[in-house]
Design a protein around this motif. Structure first.
Motif: not given
Length: 380
Positions: A193-218
């Protein structure tokens, strides 16, 4: 023994081509699946004549199609080059095609480039304070933690500005990494949601069964964001070995349980070359300093040289200074030698998984290295 996974750059050997390197990646992915590696990640590198993994999202799809069980993903998407929506739509498409197998690894690229440029500019000013003394190398419970390499030195390369100009739209600025991660997570779970209340629903993308990872060097923002959001974290011993302990410590200190994880989960990367004997492995690994030098001097990995090329190279002290931290922390040797080194890396960092990256001039030697390691690791 903890699981092993693969990080691949689709390296192009000297005398080779990008098409042959990409075919070699597909072959290695099939072999990695047979050998029991847990996941197969593709890096994102640009403008490098020795690396074919410049479009990892496309290559991930090809690897997923060539395999059937192994997890596939990015190590990592350089978020400074993509909007959160583009990333979610790309990986949502991958998940739609290969459900339940996709890892979305995120890296803090554009922000790091801007910070390095600011440090380099500050160092050029006559009134700039002297830099703090470099931390000395140390051995922690058997693991070498080398003196840190100053990445701000890369900002003086002529290629530095060109990369930024070509990888981002004119005038574009990378948003804060935490905001990027939050937007990606919200687009994935349907809560954007944006601060103004607008929504976005990507297709494909929303509710995708992906594992979210973060990579870092420090131990900086990447580790902090991963911990605070309860996401798994990959620390780069192979890229920034001097900072690996502070990275995993910062992540664990910041960790908060989430719907994803009840407790921290850490992957640590390592450069590895395995051969039947220590001597043969050292020969196969001997071009590695030349390859690293090309990255750190010109920001463009050269095609991976032959051992004969490496033997002919004379190393002035200033050139060796550019590569010493990474060369000294590469694990090259017989299966027993490398397993012993990786066990030390796992013990000292407390890694839950190790991410292995191996580059040799000949593809057959690279496949054999992964096979020898998997066999020896399984026996351990």
């Amino acid at each position: 023994m903890i699981p092993l996974s693969v990080l691949d750059l689709a390296p192009i050997p000297a005398g080779g081509t990008a098409p042959s390197a990409l075919r070699a990646t597909l072959d290695l992915a099939r072999r990695a699946e047979e050998l029991g590696y847990r996941r197969y990640w593709l890096a994102e590198h640009h403008l490098a004549p020795g690396v074919a993994s410049s479009a990892p999202q496309i290559l991930i799809a090809a690897v997923a199609a060539a395999t059937s069980r192994i997890r596939v993903g990015s190590g990592a998407v350089q978020t400074g080059h993509w909007t959160p929506l583009a990333i979610v739509e790309q990986f949502g498409t991958l998940d739609a095609l290969y459900p339940g197998r996709v890892d979305l690894g995120l890296g803090r690229s554009g922000q790091r480039r801007a910070e390095a440029a600011r440090r380099a500019e500050a160092a050029r000013r006559s009134d700039a304070p002297p830099p703090p003394p470099a931390r000395a190398a140390e051995v922690v419970d058997g693991l070498l933690i080398p003196a840190p390499f100053d990445v701000a030195r890369l900002a003086t390369s002529p290629a530095f500005g060109l990369h930024g100009a070509l990888l981002q739209q004119p005038g574009a600025e990378s948003p804060d990494f935490a905001d990027v991660v939050d937007d990606i997570a919200a687009l994935l779970d349907g809560s954007y949601r944006t601060p103004e209340g607008h929504e976005a629903h990507p297709t494909p993308g929303e509710h995708a069964d992906v594992e979210l990872w973060i990579l870092g060097s420090s131990g900086g923002q990447s580790a902090q964001v991963a911990g605070e959001r309860g996401l798994p974290f990959a620390a780069n011993y192979h890229v920034s070995p001097s900072n690996v302990l502070e990275a995993v410590e910062a992540y664990r200190a910041a960790f908060k349980p989430s719907a994803t994880l009840d407790e921290p989960y850490v992957v640590v990367s390592a450069d590895v070359v395995v051969a039947p004997t220590d001597d043969e492995a050292c020969v196969l690994a001997s071009p590695y300093p030349l390859w690293v030098h090309s990255i750190r001097s010109r920001l463009a990995a050269i095609p991976f040289p032959t051992p004969e090329d490496a033997a002919a190279r004379h190393w002035p002290p200033e050139d060796w200074d550019l590569v010493a931290d990474r060369v000294d922390t590469q694990f090259a040797g017989s299966p027993s030698t490398v397993v012993s080194g990786l066990e030390t890396l796992q013990r000292v960092t407390g890694a839950d998984e190790l991410l292995i990256t191996t580059i040799t001039h000949d593809h057959a030697d690279r496949v054999r290295s992964y096979a020898l390691l998997a066999e020896a690791w399984g026996r351990g």
